[in-house]
Design a protein around this motif. Structure first.
Motif, mmCIF file in Angstrom:
data_model
loop_
_atom_site.group_PDB
_atom_site.id
_atom_site.type_symbol
_atom_site.label_atom_id
_atom_site.label_comp_id
_atom_site.label_asym_id
_atom_site.label_seq_id
_atom_site.Cartn_x
_atom_site.Cartn_y
_atom_site.Cartn_z
ATOM 1 N N ALA A 191 0.201 23.959 -21.692
ATOM 2 C CA ALA A 191 0.916 25.239 -21.591
ATOM 3 C C ALA A 191 2.221 25.194 -22.381
ATOM 4 C CB ALA A 191 1.187 25.581 -20.133
ATOM 5 N N ALA A 192 2.948 24.096 -22.267
ATOM 6 C CA ALA A 192 4.216 23.968 -22.998
ATOM 7 C C ALA A 192 3.973 23.954 -24.505
ATOM 8 C CB ALA A 192 4.947 22.699 -22.560
ATOM 9 N N GLY A 193 2.982 23.199 -24.952
ATOM 10 C CA GLY A 193 2.687 23.133 -26.384
ATOM 11 C C GLY A 193 2.229 24.463 -26.946
ATOM 12 N N LEU A 194 1.334 25.140 -26.227
ATOM 13 C CA LEU A 194 0.835 26.438 -26.698
ATOM 14 C C LEU A 194 1.933 27.493 -26.699
ATOM 15 C CD1 LEU A 194 -2.695 26.577 -25.031
ATOM 16 C CD2 LEU A 194 -2.112 25.959 -27.380
ATOM 17 N N PHE A 218 1.924 29.504 -41.049
ATOM 18 C CA PHE A 218 0.826 29.949 -40.182
ATOM 19 C C PHE A 218 -0.205 28.835 -40.013
ATOM 20 C CE2 PHE A 218 -3.355 31.977 -39.613
ATOM 21 C CZ PHE A 218 -3.125 32.588 -38.394
ATOM 22 N N LEU A 219 -0.569 28.186 -41.112
ATOM 23 C CA LEU A 219 -1.514 27.076 -41.047
ATOM 24 C C LEU A 219 -0.933 25.933 -40.214
ATOM 25 C CD1 LEU A 219 -4.184 25.828 -41.920
ATOM 26 C CD2 LEU A 219 -3.023 24.977 -43.968
ATOM 27 N N LEU A 220 0.345 25.657 -40.399
ATOM 28 C CA LEU A 220 1.010 24.621 -39.625
ATOM 29 C C LEU A 220 0.984 24.950 -38.136
ATOM 30 C CD1 LEU A 220 2.696 21.994 -39.771
ATOM 31 C CD2 LEU A 220 4.719 23.464 -39.882
ATOM 32 N N SER A 221 1.161 26.218 -37.786
ATOM 33 C CA SER A 221 1.123 26.590 -36.366
ATOM 34 C C SER A 221 -0.277 26.419 -35.788
ATOM 35 C CB SER A 221 1.624 28.019 -36.155
ATOM 36 O OG SER A 221 0.711 28.954 -36.673
ATOM 37 N N LEU A 222 -1.316 26.741 -36.562
ATOM 38 C CA LEU A 222 -2.683 26.532 -36.077
ATOM 39 C C LEU A 222 -2.975 25.053 -35.846
ATOM 40 C CD1 LEU A 222 -4.733 29.080 -38.212
ATOM 41 C CD2 LEU A 222 -4.001 29.284 -35.831
ATOM 42 N N VAL A 223 -2.556 24.226 -36.792
ATOM 43 C CA VAL A 223 -2.728 22.776 -36.638
ATOM 44 C C VAL A 223 -1.917 22.286 -35.440
ATOM 45 C CG1 VAL A 223 -2.254 20.537 -37.730
ATOM 46 C CG2 VAL A 223 -3.272 22.384 -39.057
ATOM 47 N N GLY A 224 -0.716 22.807 -35.281
ATOM 48 C CA GLY A 224 0.135 22.422 -34.153
ATOM 49 C C GLY A 224 -0.458 22.809 -32.810
ATOM 50 N N LEU A 225 -1.077 23.981 -32.741
ATOM 51 C CA LEU A 225 -1.712 24.396 -31.485
ATOM 52 C C LEU A 225 -2.851 23.458 -31.112
ATOM 53 C CD1 LEU A 225 -1.782 28.258 -32.012
ATOM 54 C CD2 LEU A 225 -0.335 26.976 -30.430
ATOM 55 N N PHE A 226 -3.679 23.118 -32.107
ATOM 56 C CA PHE A 226 -4.764 22.170 -31.854
ATOM 57 C C PHE A 226 -4.203 20.803 -31.462
ATOM 58 C CE2 PHE A 226 -7.737 18.912 -33.394
ATOM 59 C CZ PHE A 226 -8.830 19.217 -32.592
ATOM 60 N N ALA A 227 -3.178 20.355 -32.176
ATOM 61 C CA ALA A 227 -2.580 19.050 -31.892
ATOM 62 C C ALA A 227 -1.947 19.009 -30.506
ATOM 63 C CB ALA A 227 -1.545 18.710 -32.954
ATOM 64 N N PHE A 267 6.579 29.592 -31.612
ATOM 65 C CA PHE A 267 8.005 29.866 -31.780
ATOM 66 C C PHE A 267 8.631 28.899 -32.780
ATOM 67 C CE2 PHE A 267 7.396 32.095 -27.776
ATOM 68 C CZ PHE A 267 8.159 33.232 -27.976
ATOM 69 N N ALA A 268 8.219 27.635 -32.746
ATOM 70 C CA ALA A 268 8.753 26.656 -33.694
ATOM 71 C C ALA A 268 8.333 27.001 -35.119
ATOM 72 C CB ALA A 268 8.283 25.255 -33.315
ATOM 73 N N ALA A 269 7.095 27.434 -35.305
ATOM 74 C CA ALA A 269 6.632 27.812 -36.649
ATOM 75 C C ALA A 269 7.387 29.041 -37.152
ATOM 76 C CB ALA A 269 5.129 28.075 -36.628
ATOM 77 N N LEU A 270 7.586 30.023 -36.284
ATOM 78 C CA LEU A 270 8.347 31.214 -36.678
ATOM 79 C C LEU A 270 9.787 30.841 -37.030
ATOM 80 C CD1 LEU A 270 8.634 34.261 -37.044
ATOM 81 C CD2 LEU A 270 9.090 34.420 -34.580
ATOM 82 N N ALA A 271 10.400 29.977 -36.229
ATOM 83 C CA ALA A 271 11.777 29.554 -36.507
ATOM 84 C C ALA A 271 11.852 28.792 -37.830
ATOM 85 C CB ALA A 271 12.309 28.695 -35.362
ATOM 86 N N ALA A 272 10.858 27.956 -38.117
ATOM 87 C CA ALA A 272 10.846 27.214 -39.385
ATOM 88 C C ALA A 272 10.713 28.172 -40.570
ATOM 89 C CB ALA A 272 9.709 26.202 -39.388
ATOM 90 N N TRP A 273 9.866 29.180 -40.440
ATOM 91 C CA TRP A 273 9.711 30.157 -41.512
ATOM 92 C C TRP A 273 11.014 30.944 -41.719
ATOM 93 C CZ3 TRP A 273 9.402 35.672 -41.090
ATOM 94 C CH2 TRP A 273 9.126 36.302 -42.296
ATOM 95 N N LEU A 274 11.633 31.379 -40.629
ATOM 96 C CA LEU A 274 12.897 32.110 -40.741
ATOM 97 C C LEU A 274 13.989 31.231 -41.348
ATOM 98 C CD1 LEU A 274 12.899 34.087 -37.377
ATOM 99 C CD2 LEU A 274 12.747 35.049 -39.686
ATOM 100 N N PHE A 275 13.983 29.950 -41.004
ATOM 101 C CA PHE A 275 14.955 29.036 -41.589
ATOM 102 C C PHE A 275 14.742 28.902 -43.092
ATOM 103 C CE2 PHE A 275 16.457 24.778 -42.759
ATOM 104 C CZ PHE A 275 17.786 24.900 -42.364
ATOM 105 N N ALA A 276 13.477 28.844 -43.516
ATOM 106 C CA ALA A 276 13.174 28.782 -44.956
ATOM 107 C C ALA A 276 13.642 30.055 -45.655
ATOM 108 C CB ALA A 276 11.684 28.566 -45.180
#
Length: 186
Positions: free
Chosen positions: A127-130, A158-167, A135-144
Motif C-alpha cells: 500500500a505504501a509503495g503503490l 511514466f515508464l519509471l513509475s510503472l517499473v516502480g509500481l511493479f518493484a 507521487f515520486a515520479a510526478l515530483a521527479a518530472w516536475l523537478f526536471a
C-alpha cells in the motif's frame, strides 16, 4: 523586449514547477500519514509496545471483495499506559493463528492492534509503495521541468513509475517472506 518576456516566463515556469514539487511531496506525505503510515509503523515496531492482547479467537480475514487478507484475532487488550482502559480489540494480520488465552505484545494504530508479521508487512508495504511511487515520479518530472525551465518529456518518468509500481510489489513480497522466515526461526 521579447528576451525579457522569455526570461520572465522561464523564471515563472521554474517557480511553478518547483512549487509543484513541494506540493506533490507534501500531498504524498499527508496521504501516507492518513492511509497506511500509522499501521505500517505499528507493524514494523516503531515506538514502545502499547500493551498486550489476550487472544479469544482467530479467524481468516477477508476484504470487501472476499479475498483473504490474513489472520485476524479478537481479544482483550490491556494497555501499558496508566489511565487507559482495557477493552476488546482486533489483532490485525496476526503472525500466527494463536490459541485461546495466548498473550501477544502489540502496538496500536487507529483502534486496532498490530504485531510484526509477514502478511502485514506485505499488505502495508505494498500500500505504501503503490501510494508513494506515482507521487515520486510526478515530483521527479516536475523537478526536471524546474531545472530546465521548459516542459520536459514525461515518457521516461511514466515508464519509471510503472517499473516502480511493479518493484514495490516485489520488494513488499520479499520483505514479507523474509519477515515470515525470521519470525518462524526466532
Amino acid at each position: 523586449m521579447r528576451a525579457g518576456v522569455r526570461t520572465f516566463g522561464r523564471t515563472f515556469g521554474r517557480g511553478v514547477a518547483a512549487g509543484g514539487v513541494v506540493v506533490t511531496l507534501a500531498a504524498a506525505g499527508w496521504l501516507m500519514w492518513v492511509l497506511p503510515g500509522p499501521q505500517l509503523g505499528a507493524v514494523l515496531g516503531f515506538g514502545p509496545v502499547d500493551g498486550v492482547v489476550s487472544v479469544h479467537r482467530c479467524y481468516e480475514a477477508v476484504d470487501a471483495e472476499g479475498y483473504t487478507t490474513g489472520t485476524d484475532c479478537t481479544g482483550w487488550y490491556t494497555p501499558r499506559r496508566p489511565g487507559e482502559a482495557a477493552r476488546e480489540i482486533v489483532l490485525d494480520t496476526a503472525a500466527d493463528e494463536y490459541r485461546r488465552g495466548t498473550r501477544v505484545e502489540v502496538r496500536t494504530a487507529r483502534g486496532r492492534a498490530y504485531e510484526l508479521s509477514g502478511t502485514a508487512v506485505f499488505n502495508f508495504g505494498t500500500a505504501a509503495g503503490l501510494l508513494l511511487i506515482p507521487f515520486a515520479a510526478l515530483a521527479a518530472w516536475l523537478f526536471a521541468c524546474a531545472r530546465s525551465g521548459t516542459v520536459a518529456s514525461g515518457d521516461g518518468y511514466f515508464l519509471l513509475s510503472l517499473v516502480g509500481l511493479f518493484a514495490s510489489i516485489v520488494v513488499a513480497a520479499v520483505a514479507g517472506i523474509l519477515v515470515e522466515i525470521g519470525t518462524a526461526v526466532f
